[in-house]
Write an enzyme that holds these catalytic residues in place. Structure first.
Site, PDB file in Angstrom:
ATOM      1  N   GLU A   1      49.752  -4.715  36.763  1.00 26.01           N
ATOM      2  CA  GLU A   1      48.417  -4.692  37.364  1.00 26.01           C
ATOM      3  C   GLU A   1      47.495  -4.129  36.302  1.00 26.01           C
ATOM      4  O   GLU A   1      47.476  -2.930  36.063  1.00 26.01           O
ATOM      5  CB  GLU A   1      48.373  -3.794  38.608  1.00 26.01           C
ATOM      6  CG  GLU A   1      49.360  -4.154  39.692  1.00 26.01           C
ATOM      7  CD  GLU A   1      49.055  -5.462  40.397  1.00 26.01           C
ATOM      8  OE1 GLU A   1      48.004  -6.079  40.103  1.00 26.01           O
ATOM      9  OE2 GLU A   1      49.886  -5.882  41.213  1.00 26.01           O
TER      10      GLU A   1
ATOM     11  N   CYS B   1      40.035  -0.581  38.745  1.00 24.07           N
ATOM     12  CA  CYS B   1      40.209  -1.869  38.050  1.00 24.07           C
ATOM     13  C   CYS B   1      39.575  -3.012  38.815  1.00 24.07           C
ATOM     14  O   CYS B   1      39.354  -4.078  38.251  1.00 24.07           O
ATOM     15  CB  CYS B   1      41.674  -2.126  37.768  1.00 24.07           C
ATOM     16  SG  CYS B   1      42.696  -1.876  39.211  1.00 24.07           S
TER      17      CYS B   1
ATOM     18  N   GLU C   1      35.693  -4.185  30.201  1.00 24.61           N
ATOM     19  CA  GLU C   1      35.681  -3.421  31.450  1.00 24.61           C
ATOM     20  C   GLU C   1      35.068  -2.052  31.173  1.00 24.61           C
ATOM     21  O   GLU C   1      35.583  -1.307  30.332  1.00 24.61           O
ATOM     22  CB  GLU C   1      37.133  -3.281  31.921  1.00 24.61           C
ATOM     23  CG  GLU C   1      37.291  -2.696  33.279  1.00 24.61           C
ATOM     24  CD  GLU C   1      38.774  -2.638  33.690  1.00 24.61           C
ATOM     25  OE1 GLU C   1      39.643  -2.544  32.808  1.00 24.61           O
ATOM     26  OE2 GLU C   1      39.028  -2.659  34.895  1.00 24.61           O
TER      27      GLU C   1
END
Ligand code: ADP
Length: 501
Positions: free
Chosen positions: A269, A303, A401
């Site tokens: 993940e 995330c 990100e």
């Protein structure tokens, strides 16, 4: 009244201290590192050291693997029925529920997460244990009709064995329970390697697992600030059959490569770069609510946080002005006070990254309409919630990100342009869009290259739903009934030469 309150407080502190563990858990024993080395865990809101935990070595990790393997092969664990494992998980769930406040306080102290969010995480993370306690009893096989006479095809699911779980600091509890709940339900044993920033929450929940009656060696927790060699050991050891990792794409790729030789089960993940699209057809009030929830939860350090906002021309001004008002009203500070909504960033590395990204956008002529600065008066890791508009696609806040409280907004003309831009990234974890047009809803939901889509919703994670990404955001799914898949092998048993007449 005061006396009663302080008595309550003393009682609470006592029970908090009983959950703060300063040793790691291997083979049912609370142990130091073999080197006796420790490392400090500090509160990102004020830098205070809140505990020292063992700095474990590869040798210690090897002992944990051995313990997990022995436990996996032990009669005590193997002889348990699915219902027994379910009951153990239920007991663990109950104990975590009873200690919600204490765990949340530990979590806030080590992660900086506002206390209300920390309590929310305990409830959310614990829901995975409850869910997998229920799923444990439904890991069904199949009996398949055979095309050969006198033969039966039986398919069963069996635990893979020892699983190593490497978890991040942004959800110190939920990332453990989402993995360990599934692994234990399937009948695996585990070694948890929590983030060096948040080991105390991990140790606290492990303590409760022990109290719930988990047999020794079934859950082991290794604390260390030297993750790389231990990660490598997990990947290379033939006794570890699966690795489940939540964290950066960079480390995920490393673990994926290192697991290739042993053809290991790998669940990853990894990072996202979530688009958040607001169409002209959207209900703008709902979109602003969703944007605030998705972006500012855990100070933007999740995330699935919206990373790039695409707003259509017709609603652009309204959306930006409403969002600006809401961002300006956010209460920032030490997560310990009840009304705080934004805490500090987790560490200096994150702080430098977030402030560096905003500076990069500034130099590329983006427009910073709120924030865009550090808040040293609150502490060295506080960064002001920020909105950046006119973001050039070459800027880092667009391509990478952010993992911080920074909203970057891009105006678009039509649906095709929005979808093309949303998909123009190698990441594909979550995506969000707001639209009241049913045709558009189905079209866009299908076209977004992500593993999870929020339609008119900014918070989408739930134990019943499969969590995971596509492209470089990962492989495998956690939560839902699919969450068990990474912890079971499918075995086909061919029953031949049966005499039916
Ligand atoms: P983040 O940027 O969220 O801190 P990381 O990927 O660095 O993400 O960390 C997530 C988890 O992975 C943490 O438990 C960390 O200790 C661990 N980790 C970091 N580097 C490695 C590595 N090389 N091998 C295995 N685990 C690692």
């Amino acid at each position: 009244m005061f006396r009663r309150l302080s008595a309550l407080r003393v009682a609470r502190m006592r029970s908090l201290s009983s959950l703060v563990q300063t040793k790691a858990l291997v083979n049912g024993a609370w142990v130091d590192a073999s080197s006796r080395e420790t490392f400090a865990v500090s509160n990102p809101a004020n830098g205070q050291v809140i505990g020292n935990v063992p700095n474990m070595t590869v040798e210690d990790a090897q002992s944990a693997i051995k313990a997990a393997k022995q436990a996996y092969e032990s009669k005590e664990w193997r002889s348990l029925t699915a219902k027994d494992r379910s009951n153990l998980l239920k007991k663990w769930h109950k104990l975590i529920e009873e200690h919600t406040q204490e765990i949340a306080e530990i979590m806030t102290a080590e992660s900086g997460k506002p206390i209300n969010e920390a309590k929310g995480e305990v409830i959310y993370g614990n829901a995975f244990i409850e869910w997998f306690a229920e799923e444990a009893r439904r890991i069904y096989g199949e009996i398949v009709p055979s095309s050969t006479p006198n033969r039966e095809i039986i398919v069963m699911k069996q635990p893979i064995g020892v699983a190593a779980l490497i978890t991040p600091w942004n959800f110190p509890l939920a990332m453990i329970t989402r993995k360990a709940g599934a692994a234990l339900a399937a009948g695996c044993t585990v070694i948890v390697k929590p983030s060096e920033d948040t080991p105390l929450t991990a140790l606290a929940v492990a303590k409760l697992a022990e109290e719930a009656g988990m047999p020794k060696g079934v859950i082991n927790v290794i604390t260390t600030n030297k993750a790389a060699p231990i990660g490598q050991l997990f990947c290379k050891s033939p006794d570890v059959r699966g690795i489940s990792f939540t964290g950066s794409t960079q480390v995920g790729k490393l673990l994926f490569r290192d697991s290739a030789d042993g053809i290991k089960r790998v669940c990853l993940e990894l990072g996202g770069n979530a688009p958040f699209i607001v169409f002209d057809s959207a209900n703008v009030d709902k979109a602003v609510d969703g944007a605030m929830a998705s972006k500012f939860r855990n100070c933007g350090q999740t995330c699935v946080s919206a990373n790039r906002f695409f707003v259509q021309e017709g609603v652009y001004d309204k959306f930006v002005s409403q969002l600006k008002q809401r961002v300006e009203a956010l209460k920032i500070g030490d997560g310990n006070s009840c009304d705080v909504q934004i805490g500090p960033l987790i560490n200096k590395m994150q702080f430098d990254k977030v402030s560096g990204f905003v500076e990069d956008a500034r130099t590329k002529a983006a427009n910073i309409i709120v924030g865009g600065k550090a808040l040293p008066e609150l502490g060295p890791l506080f960064y002001a919630p920020t909105i950046v508009t006119d973001v050039p696609p070459t800027s880092q806040i667009y391509t990478e990100e952010v993992f911080g409280p920074v909203v970057s907004i891009i105006k678009f003309k039509d649906e095709q342009e929005a979808v093309q831009k949303a998909n123009d990234t190698q990441r594909g974890l979550a995506g969000y869009f707001y639209s009241e047009n049913l045709q558009q809803v189905f079209r866009v939901a299908k076209r977004l290259e992500v593993g999870m889509v929020g339609v008119n919703e900014g918070i989408i994670s739930a134990p019943e739903a499969p969590f995971g990404g596509v492209k470089e955001s990962g492989v495998g799914r956690e939560g839902s009934h699919h969450g068990i898949d990474d912890y079971v092998d499918i075995k086909y048993i061919c029953m031949g030469n049966l005499k039916y007449d």
